[in-house]
Scaffold this motif. Sequence first.
Motif, mmCIF file in Angstrom:
data_model
loop_
_atom_site.group_PDB
_atom_site.id
_atom_site.type_symbol
_atom_site.label_atom_id
_atom_site.label_comp_id
_atom_site.label_asym_id
_atom_site.label_seq_id
_atom_site.Cartn_x
_atom_site.Cartn_y
_atom_site.Cartn_z
ATOM 1 N N ASN A 32 0.831 -1.191 0.000
ATOM 2 C CA ASN A 32 0.000 0.000 0.000
ATOM 3 C C ASN A 32 0.868 1.243 0.000
ATOM 4 O O ASN A 32 2.082 1.189 0.249
ATOM 5 N N GLY A 33 0.275 2.353 -0.288
ATOM 6 C CA GLY A 33 1.010 3.613 -0.291
ATOM 7 C C GLY A 33 1.413 4.043 1.106
ATOM 8 O O GLY A 33 0.842 3.621 2.114
ATOM 9 N N TYR A 34 2.424 4.927 1.145
ATOM 10 C CA TYR A 34 2.946 5.410 2.427
ATOM 11 C C TYR A 34 1.879 6.223 3.131
ATOM 12 O O TYR A 34 1.133 6.982 2.514
ATOM 13 N N SER A 35 1.805 6.066 4.449
ATOM 14 C CA SER A 35 0.869 6.833 5.271
ATOM 15 C C SER A 35 1.551 7.179 6.569
ATOM 16 O O SER A 35 2.332 6.388 7.121
ATOM 17 N N SER A 36 1.246 8.364 7.063
ATOM 18 C CA SER A 36 1.800 8.795 8.345
ATOM 19 C C SER A 36 1.035 8.222 9.524
ATOM 20 O O SER A 36 1.454 8.375 10.675
ATOM 21 N N ILE A 37 -0.141 7.567 9.253
ATOM 22 C CA ILE A 37 -0.911 6.933 10.324
ATOM 23 C C ILE A 37 -0.138 5.738 10.819
ATOM 24 O O ILE A 37 0.295 4.885 10.044
ATOM 25 N N ALA A 38 0.009 5.644 12.139
ATOM 26 C CA ALA A 38 0.913 4.659 12.725
ATOM 27 C C ALA A 38 0.482 3.238 12.455
ATOM 28 O O ALA A 38 1.308 2.393 12.128
ATOM 29 N N ASP A 39 -0.853 2.908 12.587
ATOM 30 C CA ASP A 39 -1.267 1.523 12.475
ATOM 31 C C ASP A 39 -1.846 1.156 11.126
ATOM 32 O O ASP A 39 -2.398 0.076 10.948
ATOM 33 N N LYS A 40 -1.708 1.996 10.145
ATOM 34 C CA LYS A 40 -2.211 1.683 8.810
ATOM 35 C C LYS A 40 -1.281 0.691 8.140
ATOM 36 O O LYS A 40 -0.071 0.878 8.108
ATOM 37 N N PRO A 41 -1.839 -0.417 7.599
ATOM 38 C CA PRO A 41 -0.983 -1.416 6.957
ATOM 39 C C PRO A 41 -0.284 -0.839 5.735
ATOM 40 O O PRO A 41 -0.908 -0.204 4.883
ATOM 41 N N LEU A 42 1.052 -1.078 5.699
ATOM 42 C CA LEU A 42 1.849 -0.653 4.549
ATOM 43 C C LEU A 42 2.130 -1.805 3.605
ATOM 44 O O LEU A 42 2.282 -1.609 2.406
ATOM 45 N N LEU A 43 2.203 -3.019 4.141
ATOM 46 C CA LEU A 43 2.429 -4.219 3.343
ATOM 47 C C LEU A 43 1.526 -5.310 3.888
ATOM 48 O O LEU A 43 1.497 -5.558 5.094
ATOM 49 N N GLN A 44 0.769 -5.935 2.977
ATOM 50 C CA GLN A 44 -0.151 -7.002 3.387
ATOM 51 C C GLN A 44 0.086 -8.238 2.537
ATOM 52 O O GLN A 44 0.412 -8.144 1.341
ATOM 53 N N GLY A 45 -0.108 -9.394 3.231
ATOM 54 C CA GLY A 45 -0.061 -10.660 2.545
ATOM 55 C C GLY A 45 -1.318 -11.470 2.902
ATOM 56 O O GLY A 45 -1.791 -11.427 4.042
ATOM 57 N N ALA A 46 -1.875 -12.188 1.941
ATOM 58 C CA ALA A 46 -3.149 -12.882 2.205
ATOM 59 C C ALA A 46 -3.207 -14.206 1.468
ATOM 60 O O ALA A 46 -2.536 -14.383 0.434
ATOM 61 N N ALA A 47 -4.020 -15.122 2.015
ATOM 62 C CA ALA A 47 -4.288 -16.418 1.385
ATOM 63 C C ALA A 47 -5.691 -16.867 1.801
ATOM 64 O O ALA A 47 -6.198 -16.492 2.872
ATOM 65 N N THR A 48 -6.352 -17.633 0.960
ATOM 66 C CA THR A 48 -7.693 -18.130 1.290
ATOM 67 C C THR A 48 -7.598 -19.377 2.148
ATOM 68 O O THR A 48 -6.628 -20.143 2.050
ATOM 69 N N ILE A 49 -8.612 -19.540 2.993
ATOM 70 C CA ILE A 49 -8.744 -20.758 3.804
ATOM 71 C C ILE A 49 -9.935 -21.530 3.249
ATOM 72 O O ILE A 49 -11.037 -20.980 3.150
ATOM 73 N N GLN A 50 -9.686 -22.745 2.868
ATOM 74 C CA GLN A 50 -10.706 -23.519 2.156
ATOM 75 C C GLN A 50 -11.045 -24.793 2.899
ATOM 76 O O GLN A 50 -10.205 -25.389 3.577
ATOM 77 N N LYS A 51 -12.319 -25.130 2.696
ATOM 78 C CA LYS A 51 -12.810 -26.436 3.193
ATOM 79 C C LYS A 51 -13.031 -27.283 1.955
ATOM 80 O O LYS A 51 -14.045 -27.168 1.269
#
Length: 571
Positions: free
Chosen positions: A153-172
């Motif tokens: 994500n783009g740079y933000s001065s907000i302390a807890d805003k995610p800057l880098l995220q990783g995700a995966a689906t959980i499947q049944k």
Amino acid sequence: MKKLRSRSFRKRLFMAFLLVSLVPMLLCTLLLVQIVRMRVEQSAQQEAEHSLANVVDSMDTVTASFIQAANTLQKDPVIIKALDDHDFNIEVYDKLFSASEELRTYARFDLYDMQGKRLYSTKKQSAAGASDVNWGILHSVNENAGKFTFVANGYSSIADKPLLQGAATIQKGEKPVGYLVISIDKSGFQRLFENEYGTQNELLVLNKYWRPVYCSQSVMAGNLAVELRQKVLEGAVFDKKDDFFYRVAFQKSTGLYFVLQQPRVFSQSTLRLIYTASFAIALVCVAISVFVSFKLSKQMFRPIQELQSAIHEVEQNNLDVQVCNIEKDELGRLAQQFNEMVIALKYNQRQLVENQTALNEAQIRMLQAQLNPHFLCNTLDTMKWISKINRVPQVALMATNLADILRFCISPEQFVTLDKELDLLQRYIEIQQIRLSNKLEIKLDIPAELYQCVVPKMMLQPIVENAILHGLEGTENGCICVKAERQDENLLRITVADNGKGLPQEMLGKYASEKCRQQQTHRHLGLYNVDTILQKHYGAQFGLYLSNAAQGQGAVITAILPIHRKGTEQC
């Protein structure tokens, strides 16, 4: 012209001293400054590359840990059942915290249902959050068929805003029941890269579009990324401004660019200060070199200048000049040798003047001596005509022969042919025959082929005279035999033999030893002069040889000399 040459030589000497002392020093100083600068900058570059490699390695380690934790949570049946049934289960938190135990320092782990509602999180949230499944990280993971996906994500001065995220689906089975999202905010990046890139360096993290994601200094999130984009494409090592170096590295799993800003070891202001100081030191060194070179050139040139002035005085025939030099070096010895040369030259000049004076006096005496024989010749001619008038033929013959002998003696020639020498000898014998009342007989045995051989003038007459005066003394019928013949190929042998009383034993052999010469000179002056003339002209191996006749009566005087013919080298 001489002054110009002197100045030119002194100038060359001064420039030689200056170059020898200054050029190596300046070159060494310049090379030393450049070597120190290059080594320090090279060390700083290696340190920066090492720091940047540590940053990328840290990110690789974290992303690998994220994927490993995601794989663990995707297969956990408790989490699958809780997301599929939409039932709250406290055991899910145990699973979530257990899988993210080592990663919670850097990242937050969240579980979302298929509608994008956040159900579980490793960090306390103020309210239940939601995420649009058609946007952001959830949309990216859906497009990648549930594979673990990173989105910056783009740079933000907000302390807890995610800057880098990783995700995966959980499947049944084949059915997706929810999403696992791992997020890193600004504080997470700070803890992740803490002490990895140095205290003086700054770190900038960019996404694939070269937009800032994280920066260690917020001022770097402005236009720096845009300005660096083009330079990154041109090379891995580049500089943005005069005071910084920038290095970039790409992290493949996240698609992030890591840019390390490193301050120059020597900034432009520092370099200017160093160069200014070096230039000032160089000027001081130049001044010192000029002063020392001037003193050395002056010290070396002074004795040379004095020597040159002295040589000029000698050219003006002033032989009283002396070079004063108290030094004991090569120049001092040169000055001493010059003084000795001038003294020797003065002595030789005085000797030359004395010799010239003596030569003039000898020439005057020679001219005066030549006047007397001419006077005697004229007087003898007068006597000859008076004797003819008064019919006294013997006196006329003696006067004629004596006049011819005198003319022959005063002639300037030193060498004559053998036939002329024999003619002179014949005239002398005629005079002696008149004196001895024809009791003297002369025999000549000379081959005609030897008549043109060249011999010293007045060589035979003194030998024959010595035989008449000493060898035939007391002899009634004296006989002298003169014989000439070749000895070997290139030697002429002339012998004068008489039938007198012979020679004493001490005079036999080569005429003669030095002691014999001193004892016999007053009695045999003719022999001494002839022997000396032969040796002076032809060498010590030639001269007179004295012996007695084989029958024991009479002396034999032999002259040995090289055969020479007039106009040619040998007879």
